[in-house]
Write an enzyme that holds these catalytic residues in place. Structure first.
Site: not given
Ligand code: NAD
Length: 402
Positions: A147, A285, A314, A333
């Site tokens: 997603n 988050r 949540q 959410h």
């Molecule tokens: P991803 O793993 O592709 O990307 C996460 C990125 O965060 C990576 O590039 C990583 O290097 C970076 N990161 C981690 N810690 C960091 C820090 N301390 N400083 C800077 N960058 C940092 O994941 P994604 O698919 O892009 O998803 C990211 C997040 O979005 C998920 O973990 C989830 O919490 C959230 N999400 C929310 C929904 C929603 O419905 N609202 C859905 C999917 C994901």
């Protein structure tokens, strides 16, 4: 035979849908980096149907029961009479979703001696105490990429909604008004603004690409630097700290996972570095932000708007400050659980279960914890530790809502 406990959100108050607004979903075969969409051996649901709620059962019942397993599906997850807690003693697998998270705390994990795997039907496994899972040798997996694009679309929508003052203007129409000056006194163009993403992973990079045609100046920070060619293509400015990024950006969007390094990264102190009147979009988050500090920044005008779909915990109690603060564009959410996304995460959950039961390796990119350590996407995007502290407050939702 295994017992699988699946925690899903409630059906619509009007009942499980009998018909849908559209007849089909576009066919997508690959994500931009070449990763394939989920590839289970089969599915027992109609793509485009409501799968994430209790009656949808992620389309898993037929598959699991025909293999002799027991599937328990419930939305009851918090408080003293939680069905989840009653089922844990002999559960082998717990599945839940970030939208309606079963907070798998160390206490819950201790109550589940047979637990072998925790699956996130979606992305973001911070609702599991990853430290406790590592210590118990429990596998944690999520459906990476399922997603990410759904969320990126939501980020673009919320950015435009805030900057152009869409929601208050819509309210004037519903109230029967034609109050142009009231609507436009807080309305701007996005064109020319500086927009920065905290994290440029699957979601963050997609947001950058989607916003590029708006002729904005793009910024990012991430612990993994993007390839030079991508930086050049999107004319990106790279930052090594939130302070440096927030000092120059008119719009900041948070797109990193929640883990001990990122918890409360936006707080009263770090908000002082934001430009006055910045917009903050957080679909990553809720606990990346200090909730009270966000409300105070909107009251004072330090932030011009805040929007997102993620809260902590949540569901949030009726008195959560984000329900009542000014200039917000919050939704429950939902960004990652469009009907389109549900089809992908239900198929991905099925793929993970098939691998588990057939003793085949789960795709590395789906793994968060494996063999006592962070693995796959977990090793790339998370840090070890626990970010579930305070989740017991989710029980207050029932007590406070009408
Ligand atoms: P991803 O793993 O592709 O990307 C996460 C990125 O965060 C990576 O590039 C990583 O290097 C970076 N990161 C981690 N810690 C960091 C820090 N301390 N400083 C800077 N960058 C940092 O994941 P994604 O698919 O892009 O998803 C990211 C997040 O979005 C998920 O973990 C989830 O919490 C959230 N999400 C929310 C929904 C929603 O419905 N609202 C859905 C999917 C994901």
């Amino acid at each position: 035979m295994a017992k699988i406990v699946c925690v899903l959100y409630d059906d619509p108050v009007t009942g499980y849908p009998k018909t849908y607004a559209r007849d089909d979903l576009p066919k997508i075969e690959r994500y931009p980096d070449g990763q394939t969409l989920p590839t289970p051996k089969g599915i027992d649901f109609t793509p485009g149907s409501l799968l994430g709620s209790v009656s949808g059962e992620l389309g898993l019942r037929k598959y699991l029961e025909s293999a002799g397993h027991q599937l328990v599906v419930t939305s009851s997850k918090d408080g003293a009479d939680s069905q989840l807690d009653k089922e844990l003693h002999d559960a082998e697998i717990v599945i839940s979703q970030p939208f309606w998270p079963a907070y798998m705390t160390a206490e819950r994990i201790a109550k589940a001696p047979k637990l072998k795997m925790i699956v996130t039907a979606g992305i973001g496994s911070d609702h599991t105490d990853l430290q406790a899972a590592m210590e118990r040798g429990i596998t944690v997996a999520e459906v990476t990429y399922c997603n990410s694009h759904s969320v990126a679309e939501h980020v673009v929508m919320m950015t435009l909604a805030l900057v152009r003052n869409y929601l208050p203007s819509y309210d004037w129409v519903r109230k029967g008004g034609w109050n142009i000056a009231d609507c436009v006194a807080r309305s701007y163009d996005l064109e020319g603004m500086n927009v920065g993403t905290v994290a440029a992973g699957r979601i963050g990079l997609r947001v950058l690409r989607l916003l590029k045609p708006f002729d904005v100046k793009l910024h990012y920070m991430d612990r993994h630097r993007l390839p030079e060619a991508v930086e050049r293509e999107l004319n990106l400015t790279h930052h090594t700290s939130l302070e440096s990024l927030s000092k120059v950006c008119d719009v900041v969007t948070l797109n990193c996972p929640l883990h001990p390094e990122t918890e409360h990264m936006v707080n009263a102190q770090s908000l002082k570095n934001f430009k006055r009147g910045a917009y903050l979009i957080n679909t990553a988050r809720g606990k990346l932000c200090d909730a009270n500090a966000i409300a105070a920044a909107l009251e004072s005008g330090q932030l011009a708007g805040y929007a997102g779909d993620v809260w902590f915990p949540q569901p949030p109690a009726a008195d959560h400050p984000w329900r009542h603060m000014p200039h917000h564009g919050m939704t429950p959410h939902i960004s990652g659980t469009s009907l389109s996304a549900q089809t992908r995460y239900a198929a991905g959950t099925r793929e993970i279960l098939e691998c588990y039961f057939e003793n085949r390796p789960i795709r590395n990119e789906y793994l968060v914890v494996k063999g006592g350590q962070l693995a796959g996407v977990g090793a790339h995007s998370y840090s070890a530790g626990n970010a579930t502290g305070g989740s017991e407050d989710a029980a207050r939702f029932k007590a406070t809502s009408k």
